[in-house]
Design a protein around this motif. Structure first.
Motif, PDB file in Angstrom:
ATOM      1  N   ASP A  69       0.822  -1.213   0.000  1.00 41.64           N
ATOM      2  CA  ASP A  69       0.000   0.000   0.000  1.00 41.64           C
ATOM      3  C   ASP A  69       0.855   1.261   0.000  1.00 41.64           C
ATOM      4  OD1 ASP A  69      -2.257  -1.561  -0.014  1.00 41.64           O
ATOM      5  OD2 ASP A  69      -2.495  -1.546   2.169  1.00 41.64           O
ATOM      6  N   ARG A  70       1.901   1.272   0.828  1.00 44.44           N
ATOM      7  CA  ARG A  70       2.755   2.459   0.889  1.00 44.44           C
ATOM      8  C   ARG A  70       3.536   2.648  -0.414  1.00 44.44           C
ATOM      9  NH1 ARG A  70       6.127   2.375   6.376  1.00 44.44           N
ATOM     10  NH2 ARG A  70       6.302   0.161   5.828  1.00 44.44           N
ATOM     11  N   LEU A  71       4.032   1.560  -0.994  1.00 40.58           N
ATOM     12  CA  LEU A  71       4.754   1.677  -2.261  1.00 40.58           C
ATOM     13  C   LEU A  71       3.835   2.155  -3.377  1.00 40.58           C
ATOM     14  CD1 LEU A  71       6.921  -1.577  -2.114  1.00 40.58           C
ATOM     15  CD2 LEU A  71       7.699   0.769  -1.806  1.00 40.58           C
ATOM     16  N   ARG A  72       2.621   1.620  -3.379  1.00 37.13           N
ATOM     17  CA  ARG A  72       1.662   2.058  -4.395  1.00 37.13           C
ATOM     18  C   ARG A  72       1.303   3.532  -4.200  1.00 37.13           C
ATOM     19  NH1 ARG A  72      -3.483  -1.371  -4.069  1.00 37.13           N
ATOM     20  NH2 ARG A  72      -3.774  -0.039  -2.243  1.00 37.13           N
ATOM     21  N   GLY A  73       1.117   3.940  -2.937  1.00 34.71           N
ATOM     22  CA  GLY A  73       0.837   5.350  -2.671  1.00 34.71           C
ATOM     23  C   GLY A  73       1.979   6.254  -3.092  1.00 34.71           C
ATOM     24  N   ALA A  74       3.235   5.811  -2.869  1.00 38.53           N
ATOM     25  CA  ALA A  74       4.388   6.604  -3.295  1.00 38.53           C
ATOM     26  C   ALA A  74       4.443   6.724  -4.813  1.00 38.53           C
ATOM     27  CB  ALA A  74       5.667   5.980  -2.759  1.00 38.53           C
ATOM     28  N   LEU A  75       4.101   5.636  -5.508  1.00 45.33           N
ATOM     29  CA  LEU A  75       4.092   5.677  -6.969  1.00 45.33           C
ATOM     30  C   LEU A  75       3.034   6.647  -7.479  1.00 45.33           C
ATOM     31  CD1 LEU A  75       5.024   4.579  -9.722  1.00 45.33           C
ATOM     32  CD2 LEU A  75       3.381   2.714  -9.444  1.00 45.33           C
ATOM     33  N   PHE A  76       1.851   6.600  -6.895  1.00 43.02           N
ATOM     34  CA  PHE A  76       0.786   7.498  -7.333  1.00 43.02           C
ATOM     35  C   PHE A  76       1.076   8.947  -6.934  1.00 43.02           C
ATOM     36  CE2 PHE A  76      -1.450   3.712  -8.277  1.00 43.02           C
ATOM     37  CZ  PHE A  76      -2.535   4.048  -9.078  1.00 43.02           C
ATOM     38  N   ARG A 110     -13.918  13.208  -8.704  1.00 43.18           N
ATOM     39  CA  ARG A 110     -14.974  13.510  -7.748  1.00 43.18           C
ATOM     40  C   ARG A 110     -14.783  12.757  -6.436  1.00 43.18           C
ATOM     41  NH1 ARG A 110     -19.420  10.949  -6.236  1.00 43.18           N
ATOM     42  NH2 ARG A 110     -19.128   9.322  -7.813  1.00 43.18           N
ATOM     43  N   ARG A 111     -14.369  11.485  -6.518  1.00 42.01           N
ATOM     44  CA  ARG A 111     -14.290  10.657  -5.311  1.00 42.01           C
ATOM     45  C   ARG A 111     -13.003  10.861  -4.526  1.00 42.01           C
ATOM     46  NH1 ARG A 111     -15.583   4.633  -7.187  1.00 42.01           N
ATOM     47  NH2 ARG A 111     -14.914   4.307  -5.015  1.00 42.01           N
ATOM     48  N   THR A 112     -11.973  11.430  -5.140  1.00 45.12           N
ATOM     49  CA  THR A 112     -10.676  11.541  -4.454  1.00 45.12           C
ATOM     50  C   THR A 112     -10.300  12.973  -4.120  1.00 45.12           C
ATOM     51  OG1 THR A 112      -9.511  11.646  -6.580  1.00 45.12           O
ATOM     52  CG2 THR A 112      -9.816   9.470  -5.593  1.00 45.12           C
ATOM     53  N   GLU A 113     -11.251  13.890  -4.225  1.00 48.09           N
ATOM     54  CA  GLU A 113     -10.925  15.284  -3.940  1.00 48.09           C
ATOM     55  C   GLU A 113     -10.516  15.445  -2.474  1.00 48.09           C
ATOM     56  OE1 GLU A 113     -12.921  19.742  -4.387  1.00 48.09           O
ATOM     57  OE2 GLU A 113     -14.078  17.922  -4.877  1.00 48.09           O
ATOM     58  N   GLY A 114      -9.301  15.923  -2.259  1.00 53.19           N
ATOM     59  CA  GLY A 114      -8.793  16.151  -0.912  1.00 53.19           C
ATOM     60  C   GLY A 114      -8.221  14.929  -0.223  1.00 53.19           C
ATOM     61  N   LEU A 115      -8.201  13.754  -0.857  1.00 48.82           N
ATOM     62  CA  LEU A 115      -7.686  12.533  -0.241  1.00 48.82           C
ATOM     63  C   LEU A 115      -6.182  12.405  -0.489  1.00 48.82           C
ATOM     64  CD1 LEU A 115     -10.439   9.880  -1.097  1.00 48.82           C
ATOM     65  CD2 LEU A 115     -10.100  11.110   1.052  1.00 48.82           C
ATOM     66  N   PRO A 116      -5.450  11.751   0.436  1.00 52.32           N
ATOM     67  CA  PRO A 116      -4.020  11.515   0.199  1.00 52.32           C
ATOM     68  C   PRO A 116      -3.814  10.504  -0.926  1.00 52.32           C
ATOM     69  CG  PRO A 116      -4.735  10.447   2.224  1.00 52.32           C
ATOM     70  CD  PRO A 116      -5.874  11.296   1.772  1.00 52.32           C
ATOM     71  N   ALA A 117      -2.551  10.417  -1.396  1.00 49.00           N
ATOM     72  CA  ALA A 117      -2.243   9.589  -2.564  1.00 49.00           C
ATOM     73  C   ALA A 117      -2.521   8.116  -2.309  1.00 49.00           C
ATOM     74  CB  ALA A 117      -0.775   9.780  -2.965  1.00 49.00           C
ATOM     75  N   GLU A 118      -2.282   7.631  -1.082  1.00 45.69           N
ATOM     76  CA  GLU A 118      -2.469   6.207  -0.796  1.00 45.69           C
ATOM     77  C   GLU A 118      -3.935   5.814  -0.935  1.00 45.69           C
ATOM     78  OE1 GLU A 118      -1.610   3.195   2.939  1.00 45.69           O
ATOM     79  OE2 GLU A 118      -0.267   4.874   2.571  1.00 45.69           O
ATOM     80  N   GLN A 119      -4.857   6.628  -0.369  1.00 46.48           N
ATOM     81  CA  GLN A 119      -6.277   6.332  -0.490  1.00 46.48           C
ATOM     82  C   GLN A 119      -6.765   6.546  -1.919  1.00 46.48           C
ATOM     83  OE1 GLN A 119      -8.547   8.439   2.474  1.00 46.48           O
ATOM     84  NE2 GLN A 119      -7.119   7.963   4.124  1.00 46.48           N
ATOM     85  N   ALA A 120      -6.231   7.571  -2.590  1.00 44.18           N
ATOM     86  CA  ALA A 120      -6.615   7.814  -3.976  1.00 44.18           C
ATOM     87  C   ALA A 120      -6.191   6.653  -4.876  1.00 44.18           C
ATOM     88  CB  ALA A 120      -5.991   9.117  -4.463  1.00 44.18           C
ATOM     89  N   ALA A 121      -5.031   6.048  -4.582  1.00 42.02           N
ATOM     90  CA  ALA A 121      -4.573   4.916  -5.381  1.00 42.02           C
ATOM     91  C   ALA A 121      -5.532   3.741  -5.252  1.00 42.02           C
ATOM     92  CB  ALA A 121      -3.167   4.510  -4.943  1.00 42.02           C
ATOM     93  N   ALA A 122      -6.017   3.487  -4.024  1.00 41.81           N
ATOM     94  CA  ALA A 122      -6.955   2.390  -3.828  1.00 41.81           C
ATOM     95  C   ALA A 122      -8.250   2.632  -4.599  1.00 41.81           C
ATOM     96  CB  ALA A 122      -7.243   2.224  -2.336  1.00 41.81           C
ATOM     97  N   ILE A 123      -8.722   3.867  -4.619  1.00 40.72           N
ATOM     98  CA  ILE A 123      -9.951   4.183  -5.358  1.00 40.72           C
ATOM     99  C   ILE A 123      -9.723   4.035  -6.862  1.00 40.72           C
ATOM    100  CG2 ILE A 123     -11.577   6.034  -5.896  1.00 40.72           C
ATOM    101  CD1 ILE A 123     -11.237   7.025  -3.034  1.00 40.72           C
ATOM    102  N   ALA A 124      -8.566   4.488  -7.354  1.00 36.86           N
ATOM    103  CA  ALA A 124      -8.264   4.347  -8.781  1.00 36.86           C
ATOM    104  C   ALA A 124      -8.233   2.882  -9.199  1.00 36.86           C
ATOM    105  CB  ALA A 124      -6.930   5.025  -9.096  1.00 36.86           C
ATOM    106  N   LEU A 125      -7.626   2.049  -8.376  1.00 36.70           N
ATOM    107  CA  LEU A 125      -7.586   0.614  -8.684  1.00 36.70           C
ATOM    108  C   LEU A 125      -8.979   0.004  -8.640  1.00 36.70           C
ATOM    109  CD1 LEU A 125      -4.359  -0.461  -6.769  1.00 36.70           C
ATOM    110  CD2 LEU A 125      -4.672  -0.341  -9.237  1.00 36.70           C
ATOM    111  N   SER A 126      -9.818   0.466  -7.707  1.00 37.11           N
ATOM    112  CA  SER A 126     -11.183  -0.048  -7.624  1.00 37.11           C
ATOM    113  C   SER A 126     -11.984   0.314  -8.873  1.00 37.11           C
ATOM    114  CB  SER A 126     -11.874   0.510  -6.371  1.00 37.11           C
ATOM    115  OG  SER A 126     -13.227   0.105  -6.323  1.00 37.11           O
ATOM    116  N   ILE A 127     -11.870   1.570  -9.323  1.00 30.70           N
ATOM    117  CA  ILE A 127     -12.578   1.994 -10.530  1.00 30.70           C
ATOM    118  C   ILE A 127     -12.088   1.211 -11.746  1.00 30.70           C
ATOM    119  CG2 ILE A 127     -12.933   3.937 -12.102  1.00 30.70           C
ATOM    120  CD1 ILE A 127     -12.804   5.784  -9.672  1.00 30.70           C
ATOM    121  N   SER A 128     -10.775   1.047 -11.871  1.00 33.70           N
ATOM    122  CA  SER A 128     -10.216   0.319 -13.016  1.00 33.70           C
ATOM    123  C   SER A 128     -10.582  -1.153 -12.968  1.00 33.70           C
ATOM    124  CB  SER A 128      -8.693   0.486 -13.045  1.00 33.70           C
ATOM    125  OG  SER A 128      -8.343   1.837 -13.210  1.00 33.70           O
TER     126      SER A 128
END
Length: 411
Positions: free
Chosen positions: A184-191, A376-394
């Motif tokens: 999770d942390r590595l993915r968040g750093a990448l995003f 819309r779903r990641t406005e104001g969220l940190p990169a780690e949580q945004a990465a999880a949402i991006a993967l969920s949408i994809s």
């Protein structure tokens, strides 16, 4: 007051044409960039083994990650799931080694002890035919002492490479474990280092990369296992001695594309030829039939949609990989080629003068919809949580494309 005579015109006959001097000046910044680029290329060449370890580790991650996710869906925590999968993998490897290595060593020792008898029987068989008679003389005149002296350096180099492969394999295994733990942390750093406008594309690439790598490795493992089992059953049924040794060699050789079948068939057929000509013909025919079944039915079924490459691309990728990095390059050529094609497709790269078709236009529209939903779903969220949402949408988008079901309602 003296005056200088006027310069002759360039057009007057008998006079040389005036030449202009062109000066090329390289800016200091350009020189520094060129030096930096040359140093980076040199360092990359020195770090090739490390990069191969990283690639192998990522391939292991892509293989075991679906298993960990399946355990998570059953209510098992991610940490426990990772521990269960890696411990099971270690126990499986240890069990295979304990079951096969002692018997393999015993059978190889037996082959070495009876090598002279087997060689004489094979030479006697070759001597019965005019075209193979020179082979019989060559077999009878082999002097292993001289061969060992001549190839001593090659044997030492091979032993060194074998130790390096084992060490790199262990390093790749533990690196894969660390990547899984800190995923999770590595993915968040990448995003975090990639602009948010490209997060949906990045998440699709990561999901497809996991499919390619995991499918390739699982396919390799299954096809090699099936090849070893088939050779063992075939040679045992034909009463060919040391069936386990030849089966283990055949399973390992099956990893090599194109050359695997040759390396698999030659030892098995020669061992069967010592027993009888009929046995050798049966073994050759059965192995040839199985190779046809493997290439026509088993490989497409096992690999599925993981690798979608034309035959010409497969052949060219294997040539390039084998030429550059030998066996390891040949093994990594297909997933690397499939990854390159996948990235080009996901980035919607089109050739100059090529107009997008209806399917491409629909994909672009879905991309825009997914990116708007992600924003819309990641406005104001940190990169780690945004990465999880991006993967969920994809992931939802990928399931929709595979099953044809309607896209889930945005949350």
């Amino acid at each position: 007051m003296s005056t200088k005579p006027p310069l002759p015109a360039a057009s007057e006959p008998g006079h040389p044409v005036a030449r202009s001097t062109v000066r090329i000046e390289i800016a200091p910044a350009t020189m520094l960039f060129a030096l930096f680029l040359a140093g980076a290329v040199w360092m990359l060449g020195q770090l090739i083994p490390v990069l191969l370890v990283l690639i192998c580790a990522l391939m292991v991650v892509g293989t075991v990650n679906p298993l960990v996710q399946a355990l998570e869906r059953r209510g098992i925590g991610r940490g426990k799931g990772i521990a269960m999968v890696f411990v099971t993998l270690l126990l499986l490897v240890a069990a295979v080694l304990l079951l096969t290595v002692p018997a393999l060593i015993s059978q190889v020792t037996d082959v070495i002890e009876h090598e002279s008898v087997l060689r004489e029987q094979l030479a006697a068989y070759f001597a019965n035919y005019r075209f193979t008679a020179p082979l019989a003389d060559g077999l009878r005149n082999i002097h292993y002492t001289e061969l060992l002296k001549e190839s001593r350096n090659e044997l030492l180099s091979a032993s060194k490479h074998l130790i390096e492969i084992v060490a790199y394999g262990a390093a790749a295994f533990f690196l894969a474990l660390y990547i899984m733990i800190d995923g999770d942390r590595l993915r968040g750093a990448l995003f975090a280092v990639v602009p948010r406008a490209y997060h949906i594309q990045l998440s699709r690439i990561l999901l497809n990369l996991q499919t390619i790598v995991g499918g390739y490795l699982r396919g390799q493992a299954l096809t090699c296992l099936f090849m070893g089992l088939f050779i063992f059953i075939l040679l045992t049924a034909c009463s060919v001695p040391n069936a386990l040794a030849f089966a283990a060699f055949g399973a390992i050789a099956d990893v090599l594309p194109f050359l695997g079948i040759v390396l698999t068939m030659v030892p098995a057929v020669l061992a069967a030829l010592v027993k009888s000509q009929t046995t050798a013909i049966v073994v050759f025919a059965m192995l040839l039939a199985y190779e046809e079944f493997e290439s026509r039915a088993l490989i497409p079924m096992v690999y599925g949609r993981a690798l979608r490459l034309p035959s010409s691309v497969v052949f060219f990728a294997l040539l390039v990989g084998g030429t550059l990095y030998g066996i390891m390059g040949a093994l990594l050529a297909l997933p690397m080629a499939a990854t390159i094609f996948m990235v080009i497709d996901e980035l919607r790269v089109s050739l100059p003068g090529e107009s997008p078709d209806l399917e491409t236009v629909e994909k672009l529209q879905k991309d825009a919809h997914a990116e708007a939903e992600y924003e819309r779903r990641t406005e104001g969220l940190p990169a780690e949580q945004a990465a999880a949402i991006a993967l969920s949408i994809s992931d939802d988008r990928k399931k929709e494309e595979e099953t044809g079901s309607p896209e889930p309602v945005p949350r």
